[in-house]
Design a protein around this motif. Structure first.
Motif, PDB file in Angstrom:
ATOM      1  N   ILE A  88       0.846  -1.191   0.000  1.00 10.18           N
ATOM      2  CA  ILE A  88       0.000   0.000   0.000  1.00 10.18           C
ATOM      3  C   ILE A  88       0.879   1.236   0.000  1.00 10.18           C
ATOM      4  O   ILE A  88       1.816   1.355   0.804  1.00 10.18           O
ATOM      5  CB  ILE A  88      -0.928   0.019   1.223  1.00 10.18           C
ATOM      6  N   GLN A  89       0.581   2.127  -0.918  1.00 11.14           N
ATOM      7  CA  GLN A  89       1.275   3.421  -0.974  1.00 11.14           C
ATOM      8  C   GLN A  89       0.227   4.516  -1.125  1.00 11.14           C
ATOM      9  O   GLN A  89      -0.516   4.540  -2.110  1.00 11.14           O
ATOM     10  CB  GLN A  89       2.266   3.467  -2.136  1.00 11.14           C
ATOM     11  N   ASP A  90       0.160   5.383  -0.132  1.00 12.90           N
ATOM     12  CA  ASP A  90      -0.865   6.427  -0.109  1.00 12.90           C
ATOM     13  C   ASP A  90      -2.249   5.782  -0.239  1.00 12.90           C
ATOM     14  O   ASP A  90      -2.607   4.945   0.571  1.00 12.90           O
ATOM     15  CB  ASP A  90      -0.605   7.446  -1.213  1.00 12.90           C
ATOM     16  N   GLN A  91      -3.008   6.120  -1.283  1.00 13.69           N
ATOM     17  CA  GLN A  91      -4.355   5.590  -1.442  1.00 13.69           C
ATOM     18  C   GLN A  91      -4.428   4.519  -2.530  1.00 13.69           C
ATOM     19  O   GLN A  91      -5.503   4.275  -3.090  1.00 13.69           O
ATOM     20  CB  GLN A  91      -5.318   6.734  -1.786  1.00 13.69           C
ATOM     21  N   THR A  92      -3.306   3.864  -2.806  1.00 18.56           N
ATOM     22  CA  THR A  92      -3.258   2.830  -3.848  1.00 18.56           C
ATOM     23  C   THR A  92      -2.719   1.537  -3.262  1.00 18.56           C
ATOM     24  O   THR A  92      -1.767   1.547  -2.472  1.00 18.56           O
ATOM     25  CB  THR A  92      -2.372   3.275  -5.026  1.00 18.56           C
ATOM     26  N   ALA A  93      -3.334   0.410  -3.637  1.00 18.64           N
ATOM     27  CA  ALA A  93      -2.897  -0.901  -3.157  1.00 18.64           C
ATOM     28  C   ALA A  93      -2.556  -1.791  -4.340  1.00 18.64           C
ATOM     29  O   ALA A  93      -3.218  -1.765  -5.382  1.00 18.64           O
ATOM     30  CB  ALA A  93      -3.983  -1.561  -2.313  1.00 18.64           C
ATOM     31  N   LEU A  94      -1.513  -2.586  -4.181  1.00 20.33           N
ATOM     32  CA  LEU A  94      -1.099  -3.580  -5.169  1.00 20.33           C
ATOM     33  C   LEU A  94      -1.026  -4.931  -4.497  1.00 20.33           C
ATOM     34  O   LEU A  94      -0.241  -5.127  -3.558  1.00 20.33           O
ATOM     35  CB  LEU A  94       0.272  -3.223  -5.760  1.00 20.33           C
ATOM     36  N   GLN A  95      -1.860  -5.875  -4.951  1.00 19.06           N
ATOM     37  CA  GLN A  95      -1.763  -7.248  -4.466  1.00 19.06           C
ATOM     38  C   GLN A  95      -0.996  -8.071  -5.487  1.00 19.06           C
ATOM     39  O   GLN A  95      -1.249  -7.977  -6.697  1.00 19.06           O
ATOM     40  CB  GLN A  95      -3.143  -7.871  -4.260  1.00 19.06           C
ATOM     41  N   SER A 178      -6.043   6.389 -11.878  1.00 16.83           N
ATOM     42  CA  SER A 178      -5.106   7.455 -12.199  1.00 16.83           C
ATOM     43  C   SER A 178      -3.733   6.877 -12.511  1.00 16.83           C
ATOM     44  O   SER A 178      -3.092   6.291 -11.625  1.00 16.83           O
ATOM     45  CB  SER A 178      -4.997   8.437 -11.028  1.00 16.83           C
ATOM     46  N   PRO A 179      -3.222   7.039 -13.739  1.00 17.05           N
ATOM     47  CA  PRO A 179      -1.884   6.544 -14.065  1.00 17.05           C
ATOM     48  C   PRO A 179      -0.804   7.151 -13.177  1.00 17.05           C
ATOM     49  O   PRO A 179       0.157   6.459 -12.810  1.00 17.05           O
ATOM     50  CB  PRO A 179      -1.703   6.969 -15.533  1.00 17.05           C
ATOM     51  N   GLU A 180      -0.961   8.418 -12.823  1.00 17.96           N
ATOM     52  CA  GLU A 180       0.040   9.055 -11.975  1.00 17.96           C
ATOM     53  C   GLU A 180       0.069   8.423 -10.588  1.00 17.96           C
ATOM     54  O   GLU A 180       1.140   8.187 -10.023  1.00 17.96           O
ATOM     55  CB  GLU A 180      -0.242  10.558 -11.853  1.00 17.96           C
ATOM     56  N   ALA A 181      -1.101   8.119 -10.032  1.00 18.04           N
ATOM     57  CA  ALA A 181      -1.164   7.521  -8.696  1.00 18.04           C
ATOM     58  C   ALA A 181      -0.646   6.094  -8.702  1.00 18.04           C
ATOM     59  O   ALA A 181      -0.250   5.567  -7.652  1.00 18.04           O
ATOM     60  CB  ALA A 181      -2.605   7.556  -8.173  1.00 18.04           C
ATOM     61  N   ALA A 182      -0.652   5.444  -9.862  1.00 21.11           N
ATOM     62  CA  ALA A 182      -0.224   4.047  -9.952  1.00 21.11           C
ATOM     63  C   ALA A 182       1.273   3.884 -10.135  1.00 21.11           C
ATOM     64  O   ALA A 182       1.799   2.767 -10.008  1.00 21.11           O
ATOM     65  CB  ALA A 182      -0.947   3.356 -11.116  1.00 21.11           C
ATOM     66  N   GLU A 183       1.977   4.957 -10.428  1.00 20.90           N
ATOM     67  CA  GLU A 183       3.396   4.829 -10.779  1.00 20.90           C
ATOM     68  C   GLU A 183       4.212   4.165  -9.670  1.00 20.90           C
ATOM     69  O   GLU A 183       5.083   3.336  -9.935  1.00 20.90           O
ATOM     70  CB  GLU A 183       3.966   6.206 -11.110  1.00 20.90           C
ATOM     71  N   GLY A 184       3.938   4.523  -8.419  1.00 19.67           N
ATOM     72  CA  GLY A 184       4.710   3.965  -7.321  1.00 19.67           C
ATOM     73  C   GLY A 184       4.567   2.455  -7.200  1.00 19.67           C
ATOM     74  O   GLY A 184       5.551   1.730  -7.075  1.00 19.67           O
ATOM     75  N   VAL A 185       3.319   1.947  -7.234  1.00 23.99           N
ATOM     76  CA  VAL A 185       3.124   0.501  -7.089  1.00 23.99           C
ATOM     77  C   VAL A 185       3.515  -0.236  -8.372  1.00 23.99           C
ATOM     78  O   VAL A 185       3.895  -1.414  -8.325  1.00 23.99           O
ATOM     79  CB  VAL A 185       1.674   0.167  -6.679  1.00 23.99           C
ATOM     80  N   GLU A 186       3.433   0.439  -9.515  1.00 19.98           N
ATOM     81  CA  GLU A 186       3.934  -0.183 -10.746  1.00 19.98           C
ATOM     82  C   GLU A 186       5.435  -0.407 -10.650  1.00 19.98           C
ATOM     83  O   GLU A 186       5.939  -1.443 -11.102  1.00 19.98           O
ATOM     84  CB  GLU A 186       3.599   0.687 -11.957  1.00 19.98           C
ATOM     85  N   ASP A 187       6.150   0.528 -10.035  1.00 19.61           N
ATOM     86  CA  ASP A 187       7.584   0.350  -9.833  1.00 19.61           C
ATOM     87  C   ASP A 187       7.856  -0.820  -8.897  1.00 19.61           C
ATOM     88  O   ASP A 187       8.831  -1.561  -9.074  1.00 19.61           O
ATOM     89  CB  ASP A 187       8.204   1.633  -9.266  1.00 19.61           C
ATOM     90  N   VAL A 188       6.999  -0.980  -7.886  1.00 14.53           N
ATOM     91  CA  VAL A 188       7.138  -2.131  -6.985  1.00 14.53           C
ATOM     92  C   VAL A 188       6.968  -3.431  -7.770  1.00 14.53           C
ATOM     93  O   VAL A 188       7.781  -4.351  -7.661  1.00 14.53           O
ATOM     94  CB  VAL A 188       6.108  -2.046  -5.836  1.00 14.53           C
ATOM     95  N   PHE A 189       5.895  -3.524  -8.554  1.00 16.56           N
ATOM     96  CA  PHE A 189       5.635  -4.732  -9.346  1.00 16.56           C
ATOM     97  C   PHE A 189       6.789  -5.012 -10.300  1.00 16.56           C
ATOM     98  O   PHE A 189       7.210  -6.154 -10.468  1.00 16.56           O
ATOM     99  CB  PHE A 189       4.338  -4.545 -10.133  1.00 16.56           C
ATOM    100  N   ARG A 190       7.321  -3.959 -10.897  1.00 13.34           N
ATOM    101  CA  ARG A 190       8.398  -4.099 -11.878  1.00 13.34           C
ATOM    102  C   ARG A 190       9.679  -4.628 -11.230  1.00 13.34           C
ATOM    103  O   ARG A 190      10.523  -5.216 -11.907  1.00 13.34           O
ATOM    104  CB  ARG A 190       8.652  -2.744 -12.539  1.00 13.34           C
TER     105      ARG A 190
END
Length: 249
Positions: A88-95, A178-190
Motif C-alpha cells: 500500500i502506498q498512499d491511497q493505492t494498493a497492489l496485491q 489514475s496513471p500518476e497515482a499508480a506509478e509507485g506501485v507499478e515500480d514495486v511490481f516491476r
C-alpha cells in the motif's frame, strides 16, 4: 502488517530485507522462459537468476518484494498459508501473487480469458487495454457498500510471464483510475523478484510463500498471548460459587 518507516517515524515492526546472494548458475530449463526469455532481461519483474538491481526487499520465500519509504506491506493469509502480499502506498494498493507456469509458454493469455469470464459472470464492466506491462484487464467490480448498497470499485489486473512462473498483480484504489497515482506501485511490481525453485509444479499452482522468521515469531507470540487471554475467560464459571466471607458479630 509491516511498514517501511519514514525517517521521522518510530518503527513498530519491520520486516528484514532479503540478504540477496545471486548467481547465474541455473539449469538450462530454469534459465529458459517463454519466448526464449531468461537471465539478462532488460526489465522486471525479475527471475531469481536475473541480474536485477539491488534494493531493499522483503523476503517471502517465493517472492522478494521491494519496499520503499512510506510503503506498507501486508501478507495475505488463508488459514496458516501465505497466499499473496499487498503493498500500500498512499491511497493505492497492489496485491501480488506468483504461480507456476509451463517451461516454454506463458499463461497470462489464458488467465485473462478466465478472468474475463469471472468478471462477466459477476456483472462487472471490464475491458482489455494496453498498459505498461502489456495487455491488462481494467474492471469496475461490484462491492458491498453497506446498508444494502452496492458500489463499483475500479481494479486493474496486470500480469507478466516469466521463466516457468507467472506474476499477477491487482491494483486498486486511486491507482486503478489514475496513471500518476499508480506509478509507485507499478515500480514495486516491476522490481519484484520471483523465486520459482526447481520443484515440479502444475501450471497455475501458487508458488509457496512464507513469513520472514522475525515476523513469524512475532505472529506466534501474538497468537499465544491471545490464546492465554482467551483461556482466562474460559476458566471463569459465572455460576460457580467463589470464596465467601462470614462475618461474626
Amino acid at each position: 502488517m509491516f511498514r517501511r518507516r519514514r525517517r521521522d517515524e518510530a518503527s513498530a515492526a519491520e520486516v528484514p530485507a532479503a540478504t540477496e546472494e545471486r548467481t547465474d548458475e541455473r539449469s538450462p530449463e530454469a534459465a529458459a522462459g517463454p519466448a526464449g526469455e531468461g537471465a539478462g532481461r532488460g526489465s522486471g519483474p525479475w527471475d531469481e537468476g536475473d541480474d536485477y538491481p539491488e534494493r531493499d526487499r522483503v523476503d517471502l520465500g517465493g517472492l522478494r518484494v521491494p519496499i520503499g519509504e512510506g510503503h506498507e506491506v501486508q501478507v495475505n493469509m488463508a488459514e496458516d498459508q501465505v497466499v499473496g502480499v499487498t503493498v500500500i502506498q498512499d491511497q493505492t494498493a497492489l496485491q501480488v501473487q506468483a504461480f507456476a507456469a509451463p517451461k516454454r509458454s506463458g499463461i497470462w493469455d489464458e488467465v485473462r480469458r478466465e478472468l474475463s469470464e469471472e468478471l462477466r459472470s459477476a456483472g462487472a464492466a471490464f475491458e482489455e487495454v494496453e498498459g505498461p506491462f502489456g495487455r491488462e484487464v481494467v474492471a469496475r467490480v461490484p462491492v458491498d457498500a453497506g446498508e444494502g448498497q452496492v458500489a463499483e470499485q475500479p481494479v486493474r489486473f496486470i500480469g507478466v510471464d516469466g521463466p516457468r512462473w507467472f506474476l499477477r498483480g491487482a491494483i486498486s484504489g486511486q491507482g486503478a483510475a489514475s496513471p500518476e497515482a499508480a506509478e509507485g506501485v507499478e515500480d514495486v511490481f516491476r522490481d519484484v523478484v520471483v523465486v520459482r525453485g526447481d520443484t515440479p509444479m502444475p501450471p497455475k499452482e501458487l508458488i509457496e510463500l512464507r513469513l520472514p522468521p522475525d515476523a513469524r515469531k512475532a505472529m506466534e507470540q501474538a497468537q499465544a498471548a491471545a490464546e492465554q487471554e482467551q483461556a482466562k475467560f474460559e476458566d471463569l464459571n459465572p455460576f460457580e460459587r467463589g470464596p465467601e466471607i462470614t462475618e461474626i458479630r
